[in-house]
Write a protein that holds these residues in place. Sequence first.
Motif, mmCIF file in Angstrom:
data_model
loop_
_atom_site.group_PDB
_atom_site.id
_atom_site.type_symbol
_atom_site.label_atom_id
_atom_site.label_comp_id
_atom_site.label_asym_id
_atom_site.label_seq_id
_atom_site.Cartn_x
_atom_site.Cartn_y
_atom_site.Cartn_z
ATOM 1 N N ASP A 193 29.178 30.864 43.314
ATOM 2 C CA ASP A 193 28.812 30.816 44.727
ATOM 3 C C ASP A 193 28.869 29.401 45.287
ATOM 4 O OD1 ASP A 193 26.659 29.934 43.243
ATOM 5 O OD2 ASP A 193 25.157 30.784 44.590
ATOM 6 N N LYS A 194 29.126 28.435 44.433
ATOM 7 C CA LYS A 194 29.305 27.044 44.872
ATOM 8 C C LYS A 194 30.762 26.592 44.751
ATOM 9 C CE LYS A 194 24.877 26.453 45.535
ATOM 10 N NZ LYS A 194 24.344 26.399 46.921
ATOM 11 N N ASN A 195 31.441 27.060 43.707
ATOM 12 C CA ASN A 195 32.780 26.548 43.407
ATOM 13 C C ASN A 195 33.924 27.477 43.799
ATOM 14 O OD1 ASN A 195 30.897 25.298 41.010
ATOM 15 N ND2 ASN A 195 32.451 23.860 41.698
ATOM 16 N N PRO A 231 46.489 35.243 45.432
ATOM 17 C CA PRO A 231 46.265 36.327 44.471
ATOM 18 C C PRO A 231 45.014 37.131 44.804
ATOM 19 C CG PRO A 231 45.637 34.227 43.506
ATOM 20 C CD PRO A 231 46.295 33.912 44.812
ATOM 21 N N ASN A 232 45.125 38.438 44.658
ATOM 22 C CA ASN A 232 44.075 39.331 45.115
ATOM 23 C C ASN A 232 42.987 39.489 44.063
ATOM 24 O OD1 ASN A 232 45.362 39.895 47.636
ATOM 25 N ND2 ASN A 232 46.855 41.063 46.471
ATOM 26 N N ILE A 233 42.162 38.468 44.017
ATOM 27 C CA ILE A 233 41.013 38.473 43.127
ATOM 28 C C ILE A 233 39.910 37.685 43.815
ATOM 29 C CG2 ILE A 233 41.751 36.417 41.853
ATOM 30 C CD1 ILE A 233 40.617 37.812 39.318
ATOM 31 N N VAL A 234 38.664 38.151 43.655
ATOM 32 C CA VAL A 234 37.552 37.531 44.358
ATOM 33 C C VAL A 234 36.344 37.512 43.425
ATOM 34 C CG1 VAL A 234 36.775 39.716 45.390
ATOM 35 C CG2 VAL A 234 36.236 37.532 46.537
ATOM 36 N N ARG A 235 35.430 36.606 43.671
ATOM 37 C CA ARG A 235 34.286 36.445 42.778
ATOM 38 C C ARG A 235 33.305 37.610 42.911
ATOM 39 N NH1 ARG A 235 29.408 35.105 45.034
ATOM 40 N NH2 ARG A 235 29.343 34.033 47.053
ATOM 41 N N PRO A 236 32.483 37.815 41.866
ATOM 42 C CA PRO A 236 31.401 38.794 41.956
ATOM 43 C C PRO A 236 30.384 38.341 43.017
ATOM 44 C CG PRO A 236 31.812 38.176 39.669
ATOM 45 C CD PRO A 236 32.575 37.210 40.534
ATOM 46 N N PRO A 237 29.670 39.275 43.666
ATOM 47 C CA PRO A 237 29.772 40.737 43.522
ATOM 48 C C PRO A 237 30.826 41.363 44.422
ATOM 49 C CG PRO A 237 27.991 40.209 45.016
ATOM 50 C CD PRO A 237 28.564 38.881 44.566
#
Length: 615
Positions: A193-195, A231-237
């Motif tokens: 959530d910071k990087n 690229p279609n990727i994102v951090r949790p949640p």
Amino acid sequence: MKRNNYIIHFLSILLSIVTAQDKPNLVVVYTDEHNLRTIGAYRELQSKKVAEPWGDGVVVDTPNIDRLANEGSIWTSFYTVAPLCTPSRASFMTGLYPKATGAHLNHNEMYETMTTWAKVLKQRGYHTGYTGKWHLNGNEKPGWNSGKKYGFIDNKWQYNRGHWKFFEDHPTLGPQAYEWTDESEAKFAKTMDKNYVTDFLMDRGIETMQDAIDQDKPFAVMISIPDPHSPNIVRPPYNSMYQHFKYEVPMTGKAALKKKPALPGWSAISLDISEASATIKSMESDPIRHGYYANIFGMVKLIDDQVGKLFQFLENNGVSDDTIVVFTSDHGDQLGEHAKHNKGRPYETSAGVPFLMRWPNGIEAGKVINTAYTSVDFAPTILSMMGITNPNMEFHGIDGSKEVLSPNKNTDSYITKKQTRFITDSATSKWATAVRDDFKLTLSNGEPWFFDLSTDPNELHNVYTNANYTSIIEEMQSDLYDTMFQHQFPLAENDVIFFSQPSCWDSRSQISAWNKRLCNELTDIKFSPACTWRKIYEECPNACNRCCVDSPGKIFINGQLKTCNEVSEYCENKKVQNFCPVKCNACPNQRSMSTGDEEESSNLNEFEDDDLRLL
């Protein structure tokens, strides 16, 4: 003497307050490749069939972005001047058409001599900053904070290109960017959530605003977020929030795959229509495609949450009411509409972009701007809104500030003559487009296309030959012709363009009376008897070898518009022959249509589908 110093100090503080009040702040949140239908405020303005293309209820809630519309303005007909990263960004920064900036192709470098709106604001005392993707310094990747600042004082976290997923300020190496790999995921597992890119860049932008506030200076900050581009990727949640949806193929995508109706040449696909149903079924059950959409939706949701963080910062610092907040994107993403992804076409979700603007001290809440604008109009409009009417800049764009600042909530009738703006294909010279709030005209290497967006918001039906639109088309064609030459649109470099519809043009759609057959199949001798039926040869005059009518309009040849009476010296060109078959002695060898044949051709309804399939 001491008392005088206090008075001078007090007056300087008062002057700074007055100056700050006279200079509204500016924040531009600029996403990358963003489909406007993923934003709630746009869904509310559009019919359900358009607004939820991936299925009923398959939506992202975007309350913070929507707040910009509810408390400010939403622009329903805002387009990128070119649906490609580099040229669109160059025009947004300068107010010039792409060719004039030097950055008219992807990865081209913008001329160092360009004046941007940021440079003008810096000269007026603004603390300016840029964080995120720039894409105007050529091929550098990532290309951190180039010496060419273009008016941005703080550009430590400006990088040139690449779609990195994590950033950090390394204690010895300085700014660092990372792709999403197993190693980087592990490295930032506890600090995502910071990087993570969207969080990180918003935080850096807020820091720049805080620096300005600490210095008692107005600020102009651009936060350029590279999501929701692949690229279609994102951090949790966010990577799991939308996995429960079933992502349907949009209605326009199904129509394109089945060629009912078919796509224009500038967006054609090669899939055989006999495979369309199986292809749609396969796509809708594909887990990779499913994850692709779920992560894009997640990226949009994260962006919305970060816009909420921005609002909170502005409110906490007491500058919310006098800060202009703009939310927009460099271009769209079709996300399966018309069976395509990404950008590069003049469709609404490729060339059309979200554009929302909030300024409580200047813009009427809930304002809907229907007038057409493009990214080339941003610089003159925003500077004028901020009180800079003589910025010593050349503009190709127009100043829309009067409309934005007018008290009218809906500006349909603000401009007496419907405003026409222009979009160019910067990559392949395939097309150029003129848009109004309700109409769209595209000229290309093939036949012209004209959409009535009020009756056909899905952009399915070409009504170019409909006589009801003749005067509108003539106006828009004239404007487009002048603009594409004046500003060196790539299409103007082509030798021959159909400026009007050829009298004989084979439909690319399924033949209406002959299910799952196309005109190009009639060139096979076993299907030739079908051409004796009027309904078929009217849709397929060339394939049926029955075209011998000169087109009544004009054809573009080497920079000039010519009628068929003026084309004799160009008749070796196949396009000219197609447009003017009589003048060019290029009529096909036809058998004469006897009265009996005429009668036979008018009786198509007497034949069953099975009879046609036997041919």
